[in-house]
Design a protein around this motif. Structure first.
Motif, PDB file in Angstrom:
ATOM      1  N   ILE A  32       0.848  -1.186   0.000  1.00  0.00           N
ATOM      2  CA  ILE A  32       0.000   0.000   0.000  1.00  0.00           C
ATOM      3  C   ILE A  32       0.884   1.237   0.000  1.00  0.00           C
ATOM      4  CG2 ILE A  32      -1.707   1.313   1.309  1.00  0.00           C
ATOM      5  CD1 ILE A  32      -2.589  -1.372   2.525  1.00  0.00           C
ATOM      6  N   SER A  33       0.662   2.110  -0.951  1.00  0.00           N
ATOM      7  CA  SER A  33       1.429   3.349  -1.025  1.00  0.00           C
ATOM      8  C   SER A  33       0.492   4.528  -0.802  1.00  0.00           C
ATOM      9  CB  SER A  33       2.105   3.456  -2.386  1.00  0.00           C
ATOM     10  OG  SER A  33       2.890   4.614  -2.444  1.00  0.00           O
ATOM     11  N   ILE A  34       0.765   5.303   0.247  1.00  0.00           N
ATOM     12  CA  ILE A  34      -0.066   6.465   0.544  1.00  0.00           C
ATOM     13  C   ILE A  34       0.828   7.672   0.799  1.00  0.00           C
ATOM     14  CG2 ILE A  34      -1.930   5.077   1.514  1.00  0.00           C
ATOM     15  CD1 ILE A  34      -0.942   6.047   4.291  1.00  0.00           C
ATOM     16  N   ALA A  77      -5.907   5.878  15.296  1.00  0.00           N
ATOM     17  CA  ALA A  77      -5.804   4.736  14.391  1.00  0.00           C
ATOM     18  C   ALA A  77      -7.114   4.454  13.673  1.00  0.00           C
ATOM     19  CB  ALA A  77      -5.350   3.499  15.161  1.00  0.00           C
ATOM     20  N   ARG A  78      -8.226   4.642  14.351  1.00  0.00           N
ATOM     21  CA  ARG A  78      -9.532   4.399  13.722  1.00  0.00           C
ATOM     22  C   ARG A  78      -9.729   5.347  12.538  1.00  0.00           C
ATOM     23  NH1 ARG A  78     -13.668   4.385  17.888  1.00  0.00           N
ATOM     24  NH2 ARG A  78     -13.155   2.179  18.019  1.00  0.00           N
ATOM     25  N   GLU A  79      -9.437   6.620  12.733  1.00  0.00           N
ATOM     26  CA  GLU A  79      -9.580   7.591  11.648  1.00  0.00           C
ATOM     27  C   GLU A  79      -8.600   7.283  10.514  1.00  0.00           C
ATOM     28  OE1 GLU A  79      -9.228  11.558  13.158  1.00  0.00           O
ATOM     29  OE2 GLU A  79     -10.928  11.312  14.505  1.00  0.00           O
ATOM     30  N   PHE A  80      -7.396   6.834  10.864  1.00  0.00           N
ATOM     31  CA  PHE A  80      -6.420   6.492   9.828  1.00  0.00           C
ATOM     32  C   PHE A  80      -6.919   5.314   8.998  1.00  0.00           C
ATOM     33  CE2 PHE A  80      -2.751   4.063   8.324  1.00  0.00           C
ATOM     34  CZ  PHE A  80      -2.233   4.999   7.440  1.00  0.00           C
ATOM     35  N   THR A  81      -7.484   4.315   9.653  1.00  0.00           N
ATOM     36  CA  THR A  81      -8.004   3.146   8.945  1.00  0.00           C
ATOM     37  C   THR A  81      -9.127   3.549   7.992  1.00  0.00           C
ATOM     38  OG1 THR A  81      -7.429   1.713  10.794  1.00  0.00           O
ATOM     39  CG2 THR A  81      -9.051   0.868   9.248  1.00  0.00           C
ATOM     40  N   GLU A  82     -10.015   4.425   8.452  1.00  0.00           N
ATOM     41  CA  GLU A  82     -11.091   4.906   7.588  1.00  0.00           C
ATOM     42  C   GLU A  82     -10.532   5.679   6.395  1.00  0.00           C
ATOM     43  OE1 GLU A  82     -13.612   7.136  10.219  1.00  0.00           O
ATOM     44  OE2 GLU A  82     -14.196   5.341  11.328  1.00  0.00           O
ATOM     45  N   SER A  83      -9.541   6.516   6.643  1.00  0.00           N
ATOM     46  CA  SER A  83      -8.907   7.285   5.577  1.00  0.00           C
ATOM     47  C   SER A  83      -8.219   6.354   4.575  1.00  0.00           C
ATOM     48  CB  SER A  83      -7.893   8.258   6.179  1.00  0.00           C
ATOM     49  OG  SER A  83      -7.177   8.930   5.185  1.00  0.00           O
ATOM     50  N   LEU A  84      -7.559   5.339   5.091  1.00  0.00           N
ATOM     51  CA  LEU A  84      -6.873   4.365   4.242  1.00  0.00           C
ATOM     52  C   LEU A  84      -7.876   3.619   3.366  1.00  0.00           C
ATOM     53  CD1 LEU A  84      -4.141   3.117   3.566  1.00  0.00           C
ATOM     54  CD2 LEU A  84      -4.496   1.509   5.444  1.00  0.00           C
ATOM     55  N   ARG A  85      -8.996   3.229   3.933  1.00  0.00           N
ATOM     56  CA  ARG A  85     -10.038   2.554   3.142  1.00  0.00           C
ATOM     57  C   ARG A  85     -10.528   3.443   2.007  1.00  0.00           C
ATOM     58  NH1 ARG A  85     -12.870   0.463   8.275  1.00  0.00           N
ATOM     59  NH2 ARG A  85     -11.846  -1.550   8.549  1.00  0.00           N
ATOM     60  N   GLU A  86     -10.741   4.710   2.307  1.00  0.00           N
ATOM     61  CA  GLU A  86     -11.191   5.642   1.283  1.00  0.00           C
ATOM     62  C   GLU A  86     -10.156   5.787   0.171  1.00  0.00           C
ATOM     63  OE1 GLU A  86     -12.329   9.369   3.051  1.00  0.00           O
ATOM     64  OE2 GLU A  86     -13.702   8.372   4.433  1.00  0.00           O
ATOM     65  N   LEU A  87      -8.894   5.915   0.559  1.00  0.00           N
ATOM     66  CA  LEU A  87      -7.830   6.035  -0.436  1.00  0.00           C
ATOM     67  C   LEU A  87      -7.755   4.800  -1.322  1.00  0.00           C
ATOM     68  CD1 LEU A  87      -4.927   7.616   1.611  1.00  0.00           C
ATOM     69  CD2 LEU A  87      -6.056   8.621  -0.357  1.00  0.00           C
ATOM     70  N   LEU A  88      -7.863   3.625  -0.728  1.00  0.00           N
ATOM     71  CA  LEU A  88      -7.769   2.384  -1.490  1.00  0.00           C
ATOM     72  C   LEU A  88      -8.968   2.209  -2.417  1.00  0.00           C
ATOM     73  CD1 LEU A  88      -6.356  -0.023   1.226  1.00  0.00           C
ATOM     74  CD2 LEU A  88      -5.126   1.047  -0.676  1.00  0.00           C
ATOM     75  N   THR A  89     -10.117   2.687  -1.990  1.00  0.00           N
ATOM     76  CA  THR A  89     -11.325   2.601  -2.821  1.00  0.00           C
ATOM     77  C   THR A  89     -11.198   3.526  -4.024  1.00  0.00           C
ATOM     78  OG1 THR A  89     -12.651   2.117  -0.878  1.00  0.00           O
ATOM     79  CG2 THR A  89     -13.824   2.889  -2.817  1.00  0.00           C
ATOM     80  N   GLU A  90     -10.543   4.669  -3.829  1.00  0.00           N
ATOM     81  CA  GLU A  90     -10.392   5.655  -4.898  1.00  0.00           C
ATOM     82  C   GLU A  90      -9.340   5.255  -5.924  1.00  0.00           C
ATOM     83  OE1 GLU A  90      -9.467   9.241  -2.861  1.00  0.00           O
ATOM     84  OE2 GLU A  90     -11.440   9.416  -1.976  1.00  0.00           O
ATOM     85  N   GLN A  91      -8.374   4.436  -5.514  1.00  0.00           N
ATOM     86  CA  GLN A  91      -7.280   4.070  -6.427  1.00  0.00           C
ATOM     87  C   GLN A  91      -7.792   3.104  -7.496  1.00  0.00           C
ATOM     88  OE1 GLN A  91      -3.982   2.478  -4.210  1.00  0.00           O
ATOM     89  NE2 GLN A  91      -3.456   4.460  -3.322  1.00  0.00           N
ATOM     90  N   PRO A  92      -7.399   3.337  -8.734  1.00  0.00           N
ATOM     91  CA  PRO A  92      -7.802   2.401  -9.793  1.00  0.00           C
ATOM     92  C   PRO A  92      -7.105   1.052  -9.595  1.00  0.00           C
ATOM     93  CG  PRO A  92      -6.266   4.049 -10.641  1.00  0.00           C
ATOM     94  CD  PRO A  92      -6.572   4.422  -9.211  1.00  0.00           C
ATOM     95  N   THR A  93      -7.818   0.006  -9.920  1.00  0.00           N
ATOM     96  CA  THR A  93      -7.244  -1.330  -9.812  1.00  0.00           C
ATOM     97  C   THR A  93      -6.572  -1.689 -11.130  1.00  0.00           C
ATOM     98  OG1 THR A  93      -9.332  -2.302 -10.482  1.00  0.00           O
ATOM     99  CG2 THR A  93      -8.931  -2.089  -8.115  1.00  0.00           C
ATOM    100  N   THR A  94      -5.530  -2.486 -11.013  1.00  0.00           N
ATOM    101  CA  THR A  94      -4.835  -2.957 -12.218  1.00  0.00           C
ATOM    102  C   THR A  94      -5.053  -4.450 -12.344  1.00  0.00           C
ATOM    103  OG1 THR A  94      -2.796  -3.225 -10.953  1.00  0.00           O
ATOM    104  CG2 THR A  94      -3.091  -1.163 -12.156  1.00  0.00           C
ATOM    105  N   ALA A  95      -5.415  -4.885 -13.526  1.00  0.00           N
ATOM    106  CA  ALA A  95      -5.680  -6.309 -13.733  1.00  0.00           C
ATOM    107  C   ALA A  95      -4.726  -6.882 -14.729  1.00  0.00           C
ATOM    108  CB  ALA A  95      -7.113  -6.509 -14.195  1.00  0.00           C
TER     109      ALA A  95
END
Length: 73
Positions: free
Chosen positions: A42-44, A55-73
C-alpha cells in the motif's frame, strides 16, 4: 494496528488513542508508511497520517484512499 503499534513502539495503543501523543512524528510516520508499502503493498502520501488523530480515523482514511485508487488487472 500492529504496524502502528510497532512504529510507535507502543503495545498499549488503542484505536482511539491520539497518535501524536503516542510519539508520532515525521520520522516515525515515514518509517510506518515504508512498512505499509513493504508489507502490504500500500502506497499512501505521508501527509495522510497527519490528517487524522487516531488509528480508527487512519483506517477509515486508508479505506477511502484504497477505494479511490484504480485497480490494475
Amino acid at each position: 494496528m500492529s504496524l502502528l503499534r510497532k512504529a510507535l513502539q507502543s503495545d498499549d495503543l488503542t484505536a482511539t488513542d491520539n497518535l501524536v501523543e503516542h510519539g508520532l512524528d515525521s520520522l516515525v510516520a515515514t518509517r510506518f508508511i515504508a512498512d505499509l508499502r513493504k508489507q502490504l503493498g500500500i502506497s499512501i502520501p505521508l501527509v495522510e497520517i497527519f490528517e487524522v488523530e487516531n488509528a480508527r480515523e487512519f483506517t477509515e482514511s486508508l479505506r477511502e484512499l484504497l477505494t479511490e485508487q484504480p485497480t490494475t488487472a
